[in-house]
Motif scaffolding. Sequence first.
Motif, PDB file in Angstrom:
ATOM      1  N   ILE A 347      26.980  40.430  27.465  1.00  0.00           N
ATOM      2  CA  ILE A 347      27.405  39.799  28.709  1.00  0.00           C
ATOM      3  C   ILE A 347      28.608  40.558  29.244  1.00  0.00           C
ATOM      4  N   ASP A 348      28.500  41.093  30.414  1.00  0.00           N
ATOM      5  CA  ASP A 348      29.628  41.792  31.040  1.00  0.00           C
ATOM      6  C   ASP A 348      30.068  41.011  32.260  1.00  0.00           C
ATOM      7  N   THR A 349      31.216  40.373  32.167  1.00  0.00           N
ATOM      8  CA  THR A 349      31.735  39.616  33.300  1.00  0.00           C
ATOM      9  C   THR A 349      32.424  40.561  34.264  1.00  0.00           C
ATOM     10  N   PRO A 350      32.264  40.340  35.571  1.00  0.00           N
ATOM     11  CA  PRO A 350      32.812  41.271  36.562  1.00  0.00           C
ATOM     12  C   PRO A 350      34.334  41.209  36.625  1.00  0.00           C
ATOM     13  N   PRO A 351      35.013  42.361  36.743  1.00  0.00           N
ATOM     14  CA  PRO A 351      36.474  42.339  36.934  1.00  0.00           C
ATOM     15  C   PRO A 351      36.812  41.814  38.322  1.00  0.00           C
ATOM     16  N   VAL A 352      37.802  40.949  38.393  1.00  0.00           N
ATOM     17  CA  VAL A 352      38.214  40.383  39.681  1.00  0.00           C
ATOM     18  C   VAL A 352      39.500  41.075  40.099  1.00  0.00           C
ATOM     19  N   ARG A 353      39.365  42.143  40.881  1.00  0.00           N
ATOM     20  CA  ARG A 353      40.506  42.956  41.280  1.00  0.00           C
ATOM     21  C   ARG A 353      40.364  43.359  42.747  1.00  0.00           C
ATOM     22  N   THR A 354      41.499  43.382  43.460  1.00  0.00           N
ATOM     23  CA  THR A 354      41.479  43.834  44.853  1.00  0.00           C
ATOM     24  C   THR A 354      41.522  45.348  44.956  1.00  0.00           C
ATOM     25  N   GLY A 355      42.020  46.007  43.903  1.00  0.00           N
ATOM     26  CA  GLY A 355      42.205  47.452  43.950  1.00  0.00           C
ATOM     27  C   GLY A 355      43.583  47.850  44.440  1.00  0.00           C
ATOM     28  N   VAL A 356      44.353  46.866  44.888  1.00  0.00           N
ATOM     29  CA  VAL A 356      45.739  47.112  45.305  1.00  0.00           C
ATOM     30  C   VAL A 356      46.630  46.753  44.126  1.00  0.00           C
ATOM     31  N   LYS A 357      47.271  47.758  43.537  1.00  0.00           N
ATOM     32  CA  LYS A 357      47.985  47.583  42.279  1.00  0.00           C
ATOM     33  C   LYS A 357      49.018  46.466  42.332  1.00  0.00           C
ATOM     34  N   LEU A 358      49.810  46.419  43.403  1.00  0.00           N
ATOM     35  CA  LEU A 358      50.876  45.423  43.500  1.00  0.00           C
ATOM     36  C   LEU A 358      50.302  44.010  43.498  1.00  0.00           C
ATOM     37  N   ILE A 359      49.236  43.786  44.264  1.00  0.00           N
ATOM     38  CA  ILE A 359      48.610  42.461  44.330  1.00  0.00           C
ATOM     39  C   ILE A 359      48.021  42.087  42.977  1.00  0.00           C
ATOM     40  N   ASP A 360      47.307  43.028  42.387  1.00  0.00           N
ATOM     41  CA  ASP A 360      46.645  42.738  41.115  1.00  0.00           C
ATOM     42  C   ASP A 360      47.649  42.478  39.995  1.00  0.00           C
ATOM     43  N   GLN A 361      48.794  43.179  40.033  1.00  0.00           N
ATOM     44  CA  GLN A 361      49.829  42.953  39.027  1.00  0.00           C
ATOM     45  C   GLN A 361      50.504  41.597  39.210  1.00  0.00           C
ATOM     46  N   LYS A 362      50.736  41.224  40.463  1.00  0.00           N
ATOM     47  CA  LYS A 362      51.497  40.004  40.748  1.00  0.00           C
ATOM     48  C   LYS A 362      50.651  38.739  40.592  1.00  0.00           C
ATOM     49  N   VAL A 363      49.432  38.771  41.117  1.00  0.00           N
ATOM     50  CA  VAL A 363      48.640  37.533  41.157  1.00  0.00           C
ATOM     51  C   VAL A 363      47.256  37.704  40.544  1.00  0.00           C
ATOM     52  N   GLY A 364      47.038  38.806  39.827  1.00  0.00           N
ATOM     53  CA  GLY A 364      45.708  39.080  39.292  1.00  0.00           C
ATOM     54  C   GLY A 364      45.166  37.978  38.405  1.00  0.00           C
TER      55      GLY A 364
END
Length: 408
Positions: A347-364
């Motif tokens: 089972i491979d669950t999809p990564p939930v990321r915007t691709g914008v490092k700052l956003i993903d670090q802060k609220v990922g």
Amino acid sequence: MTQPDITLAAPLILRNGMLFKNRLYKAAMDEQLAPHNVPGQALVRLYDTWAKGGAAVLVTGHVMVDRRFAANFDSTVVEDERDLPTLQAWAQAGTQNGTRLFMQLNHPGKQIPKNVNPQPVAPSAVPLSKELAGLFNPPRELAADEIRDIIRRFGQSAHIAEKAGFSGVQIHAAHGYLLSQFLSPHHNRRSDEWGGSLENRMRLLVEIYHEIRRQTSDGFTVALKLNSADFQKGGFSEDESVQVLAKMAELGIDLLEISGGNYESPAMMEGVKDSTRRREAYFLDYAGKARAVIGEVPLVITGGFRSAATMNEALADGSIDMVGMAKPFAVMPDAANRLLDGSLQRIDTPPVRTGVKLIDQKVGGFLELYWYTKQLSLLGAGQLPQPNYSAWRTLWTLVRDGFKKERA
């Protein structure tokens, strides 16, 4: 020594005689399907779907024992019998097909967003980290009589769960919520009987366990979810966790589930190293230490399992007794059936990321939790999950809904 006969399909019998039909365990996810804290038909539909999906055990999202301190606006609250008919329908749906359904009981303590409750409570008036200050207000310290009331409430909620037809309850003492806060020397700085030594810091958990036993029947299953550690400087350590497990096993707990982290150090929100993720089971290294002190109490590890081969290997070598998963069941509700019949190997669950490092670090982490909540809402509406639902759309919905709730 390996035990090749112990696989995902093997049954398991608890010390109280309860039978689990296999070794697959759907761990708790916060459904947020109870508007104004009232459970409804969406929860019934969701658990009807999961019960048909093949897992032996379903654990509900955390159910609040006190309406005044709900984790969010849509958390289920069970503090009296006002919603008993719906709870009975929920239990009936979740226990079909030989499935066992546990109600997870929780008090969030200070992990309540400020727009939900402006004055949260905690063992001590210690705020969450400054990075979370914009989301959570500093708590006030609980008075001794309030602690006693919390103990009573856990027992009352368990009593109602049994009356409704649930198979058991799980005490939530992980992920930084109130019982986890009491266990942590960082968050619990009390000098009375509820703080200081580990014996005192675990007193609330122990008293809640005794109260649940007092208010339920002998055959009712009582489980515990505990952190292997908080992964936080000065927090609840692995050594202390093992000691708590030993105590709870001695008292007669029926089932133990291990996870880790909290909002400040969120191991449960994918806050683990890549090397650990590649090994799949995030807390498997801890299992051997736990096994040495818990005797025959069944052990569940939740976090990271994705391949049938790794699951079967962990069961066969005796590291664990059940495989805990959560996120896979949100995007593939019949994952258990497919693992058991061999049609699914990974089972491979999809990564939930915007691709914008700052956003993903802060609220990922919060973005990911909200994305999975969206999948649960689809299932609760009788629809199929949407594994390709975009992270950006999720972020927009999170901002929009948060703004609405701020004004509510």
